[in-house]
Scaffold this active site. Structure first.
Site, mmCIF file in Angstrom:
data_model
loop_
_atom_site.group_PDB
_atom_site.id
_atom_site.type_symbol
_atom_site.label_atom_id
_atom_site.label_comp_id
_atom_site.label_asym_id
_atom_site.label_seq_id
_atom_site.Cartn_x
_atom_site.Cartn_y
_atom_site.Cartn_z
ATOM 1 N N ASN A 9 11.783 9.006 -25.182
ATOM 2 C CA ASN A 9 12.149 10.631 -25.250
ATOM 3 C C ASN A 9 11.641 11.026 -23.976
ATOM 4 O O ASN A 9 10.498 11.525 -23.906
ATOM 5 C CB ASN A 9 11.621 11.203 -26.648
ATOM 6 C CG ASN A 9 11.954 12.690 -26.355
ATOM 7 O OD1 ASN A 9 12.799 13.371 -25.618
ATOM 8 N ND2 ASN A 9 11.313 13.389 -27.291
ATOM 9 N N TRP A 10 12.605 11.014 -22.790
ATOM 10 C CA TRP A 10 11.892 11.330 -21.690
ATOM 11 C C TRP A 10 11.748 13.148 -21.603
ATOM 12 O O TRP A 10 11.099 13.640 -20.517
ATOM 13 C CB TRP A 10 12.894 11.177 -20.547
ATOM 14 C CG TRP A 10 13.256 9.857 -20.377
ATOM 15 C CD1 TRP A 10 12.293 8.750 -20.605
ATOM 16 C CD2 TRP A 10 14.037 9.293 -19.292
ATOM 17 N NE1 TRP A 10 12.729 7.602 -20.115
ATOM 18 C CE2 TRP A 10 13.843 7.520 -19.374
ATOM 19 C CE3 TRP A 10 15.219 9.412 -18.783
ATOM 20 C CZ2 TRP A 10 14.541 6.946 -18.645
ATOM 21 C CZ3 TRP A 10 15.681 8.705 -17.946
ATOM 22 C CH2 TRP A 10 15.586 7.628 -17.788
ATOM 23 N N LYS A 11 12.151 13.669 -22.674
ATOM 24 C CA LYS A 11 12.046 15.299 -22.643
ATOM 25 C C LYS A 11 12.377 15.842 -21.298
ATOM 26 O O LYS A 11 13.531 15.369 -20.868
ATOM 27 C CB LYS A 11 10.676 15.463 -22.955
ATOM 28 C CG LYS A 11 10.194 14.969 -24.061
ATOM 29 C CD LYS A 11 8.851 15.323 -24.434
ATOM 30 C CE LYS A 11 8.093 14.561 -25.630
ATOM 31 N NZ LYS A 11 6.794 15.234 -26.101
ATOM 32 N N HIS A 95 13.327 17.884 -33.027
ATOM 33 C CA HIS A 95 11.863 17.166 -32.494
ATOM 34 C C HIS A 95 10.965 18.422 -32.615
ATOM 35 O O HIS A 95 11.418 19.866 -32.713
ATOM 36 C CB HIS A 95 12.025 16.993 -31.031
ATOM 37 C CG HIS A 95 10.954 16.298 -30.332
ATOM 38 N ND1 HIS A 95 9.911 17.401 -30.155
ATOM 39 C CD2 HIS A 95 10.377 15.153 -30.350
ATOM 40 C CE1 HIS A 95 8.894 16.610 -29.300
ATOM 41 N NE2 HIS A 95 9.269 15.016 -29.507
ATOM 42 N N GLU A 97 9.088 19.965 -30.695
ATOM 43 C CA GLU A 97 9.014 20.948 -29.455
ATOM 44 C C GLU A 97 10.376 21.799 -29.582
ATOM 45 O O GLU A 97 10.242 23.022 -29.496
ATOM 46 C CB GLU A 97 9.353 20.297 -28.165
ATOM 47 C CG GLU A 97 7.829 19.673 -28.110
ATOM 48 C CD GLU A 97 8.003 18.456 -27.085
ATOM 49 O OE1 GLU A 97 8.837 17.976 -26.485
ATOM 50 O OE2 GLU A 97 6.843 17.538 -26.987
ATOM 51 N N GLU A 167 6.443 12.140 -36.231
ATOM 52 C CA GLU A 167 5.726 12.593 -35.085
ATOM 53 C C GLU A 167 4.591 13.518 -35.603
ATOM 54 O O GLU A 167 5.022 15.027 -35.457
ATOM 55 C CB GLU A 167 6.473 13.033 -34.006
ATOM 56 C CG GLU A 167 7.372 12.042 -33.619
ATOM 57 C CD GLU A 167 7.975 12.207 -32.143
ATOM 58 O OE1 GLU A 167 7.823 11.477 -31.209
ATOM 59 O OE2 GLU A 167 8.514 13.278 -31.795
ATOM 60 N N GLY A 173 1.566 14.045 -26.935
ATOM 61 C CA GLY A 173 1.108 14.386 -25.448
ATOM 62 C C GLY A 173 -0.316 14.765 -25.485
ATOM 63 O O GLY A 173 -0.777 15.476 -24.460
ATOM 64 N N SER A 212 1.679 9.928 -28.892
ATOM 65 C CA SER A 212 0.617 9.357 -27.953
ATOM 66 C C SER A 212 0.753 7.661 -28.073
ATOM 67 O O SER A 212 -0.250 7.065 -27.915
ATOM 68 C CB SER A 212 -0.956 9.715 -28.070
ATOM 69 O OG SER A 212 -0.700 11.118 -27.610
ATOM 70 N N GLY A 233 6.955 9.325 -25.675
ATOM 71 C CA GLY A 233 7.113 10.210 -24.549
ATOM 72 C C GLY A 233 6.500 9.982 -23.254
ATOM 73 O O GLY A 233 7.563 9.017 -22.556
ATOM 74 N N GLY A 234 5.490 10.391 -22.998
ATOM 75 C CA GLY A 234 5.025 10.081 -21.767
ATOM 76 C C GLY A 234 4.985 8.641 -21.262
ATOM 77 O O GLY A 234 5.328 8.499 -20.064
HETATM 78 P P1 13P Z 1 3.975 11.422 -26.258
HETATM 79 O O1 13P Z 1 4.490 9.942 -26.404
HETATM 80 O O2 13P Z 1 4.085 11.786 -24.987
HETATM 81 O O3 13P Z 1 2.976 11.979 -26.979
HETATM 82 O O4 13P Z 1 5.238 12.145 -26.898
HETATM 83 C C1 13P Z 1 5.848 11.919 -28.083
HETATM 84 C C2 13P Z 1 7.160 12.344 -28.625
HETATM 85 O O5 13P Z 1 7.282 13.758 -28.789
HETATM 86 C C3 13P Z 1 8.153 11.669 -28.472
HETATM 87 O O6 13P Z 1 9.410 12.556 -28.936
#
Ligand code: 13P
Length: 254
Positions: A9-11, A95, A97, A167, A173, A212, A233-234
């Site tokens: 997930n590149w956001k 998600h 967010e 999640e 994050g 994470s 994500g990251g």
């Molecule tokens: P991180 O891997 O950056 O913690 O993000 C997880 C996430 O929200 C994937 O959708």
């Protein structure tokens, strides 16, 4: 047997050009990986270019959100038909967010999930508790509500084919991933809730972990029997790092 499922997930990261450069670097790195579904969810703008850049690879492309109306006066939104037309085959829904920053509700998640399935795309439905909810010992209640209401009205066959992403919000994050025991406990609980609603479909539905995830912790997490992969994500923003995560994930059920 549940096939492992690992998604990036590149956001809100990467331009179209950066997405294409990533695909050219990443696809060869995972060419030899078998029996894992590999997915990248870029921002909307990069979807068509990423579909094209990954066309002859093992990588599938997902959207990070969708609007359920076919078209109309919905400024800033993107429809399922538009995603289909671009070759997108999966959609991340609900998600944390989107829930926290954009006011998405379980009812909205349900509407989007049903519409996505009706359009022939695969939903990746996100659930997870906040730190406050965990500390108040409400994790299971929150997960039960999100699964129950988010997937209400679906058939067992539809649930067997979708993906649930657990999640925990406190792990996203933050660099603080859930421990394998915490993830395992939550995934088992989610699967129990799925079983109470959808019977045997619970054994087929993939439940993946996000929060994470890194090359150094994915093997330990995905070795747990109810953890069927990862939503990253990251650590997915770098092609070498995400390829290592894909290669290190293991089948949950063999
Ligand atoms: P991180 O891997 O950056 O913690 O993000 C997880 C996430 O929200 C994937 O959708």
């Amino acid at each position: 047997m549940r096939r492992p499922f690992v998604a990036a997930n590149w956001k809100m990261h990467k331009t179209v050009q950066e997405a294409v450069a990533y695909a050219r670097d990443f696809a060869p790195r995972v060419e030899a990986v078998r029996n894992v579904d590999i997915v990248i969810a870029p921002p909307f703008l990069a979807l068509p270019a990423l579909v094209e850049a990954t066309a002859n690879s093992r990588v599938l492309v997902a959207a990070q959100n969708v609007h359920t109306a076919p078209h109309g006066a919905f400024t800033g939104e993107v429809s399922l038909g538009m995603l289909q037309g671009s070759g997108v085959t999966l959609v991340i829904i609900g998600h944390s967010e989107r829930r926290q920053l954009f006011g998405e509700t379980d009812a909205g998640v349900n509407t989007k999930t049903r519409a996505t399935i009706d359009a022939g795309l695969t939903p990746i439905v996100c659930v997870g508790e906040t730190l406050e909810e965990r500390e108040a010992d409400r994790t299971f209640d929150v997960l039960d509500r999100q699964v129950r209401d988010g997937l209400a009205g679906l058939s067992a066959g539809q649930v067997a084919a979708l993906v649930v992403a657990y999640e925990p919000v406190w792990a996203i994050g933050t660099g603080r991933n859930a421990t394998p025991d915490q993830a395992d406990e939550a995934h088992r609980h989610i699967r129990q809730q799925l079983a109470s609603q959808f019977g045997d479909a619970a054994a087929a539905c993939r439940v993946i972990y996000g929060g994470s995830v890194k090359p150094g912790n994915v093997a330990e997490l995905s070795a747990r029997p109810d953890v069927d992969g990862a939503l990253v994500g990251g650590a997915s923003l770098d092609p070498a790092s995400f390829a290592e995560i894909v290669a290190s994930s293991r089948p949950a059920t063999v």
